[in-house]
Design an enzyme around this catalytic site. Sequence first.
Site, PDB file in Angstrom:
ATOM      1  NE  ARG A  60      -0.058   8.256   5.782  1.00  0.00           N
ATOM      2  CZ  ARG A  60       0.170   7.349   6.714  1.00  0.00           C
ATOM      3  NH1 ARG A  60       1.352   7.329   7.319  1.00  0.00           N
ATOM      4  NH2 ARG A  60      -0.765   6.468   7.065  1.00  0.00           N
ATOM      5  CD  GLU A  77      -2.480   1.327   2.709  1.00  0.00           C
ATOM      6  OE1 GLU A  77      -2.839   2.451   3.132  1.00  0.00           O
ATOM      7  OE2 GLU A  77      -2.692   0.266   3.338  1.00  0.00           O
ATOM      8  CE  LYS A 112      -6.091   2.148   7.640  1.00  0.00           C
ATOM      9  NZ  LYS A 112      -5.519   3.283   6.861  1.00  0.00           N
TER      10      LYS A 112
END
Length: 212
Positions: A45, A41, A129
Amino acid sequence: MRDLNERLRAAPIVPLIDESNADRSVATAKALDAGGLSVVEVVLRSEGALAGMQAICDAGDDLIVGAGTVLTIDQARQVHRAGAQFIVSPGLVDEIARYCLDEGLPFFPGTMTAGEVQRAYALGLREVKFFPASLAGGVPMLKAFGSVFREMRFMPTGGVSPANLTEFLALPHVLACGGSWLTPAEAIAAGDYDTVTALAQQAVELAQTVRG
């Protein structure tokens, strides 16, 4: 989703790549793959994160590459066009969920309350998640969720480490665990990808003690 599930059955850990440099992103993904983790993943950011994710996709390795920290529907469309094979968000956004369901794109929205899990279920999602796992109640909370939401599977992320990995993976409704401990920034900045591979191997070995 079938291929993704098969990979996660073999190695139920999703390492997070948080890197602004595309070359380092590719090298990190290769190091993780060498350690037995072929689902990664890339978290959005930093400004260079998307380019790094696309570089991993373009490298031609047998990896399943997802995009994390996807906050808006525009970002979801963008990462999908760039090659993301699954999407992860810190929270549940209906618009992103519907887009991913329509596109057949696996989506793991962040949930931490029963209301959020129920909302995800009502939208048609069956995998979510659990974030931030350590602050949202950890293993006891997931046990409670599992007894109520029997069709749901969870990917705890946030505070997962070698110290508690096996506790999470011992829960039958945990699909996999996500974690950033596998990609230490200091090692990557120093070009020490052997450390990344060793951490991946250690995680796979720990998972095998629980999942076989």
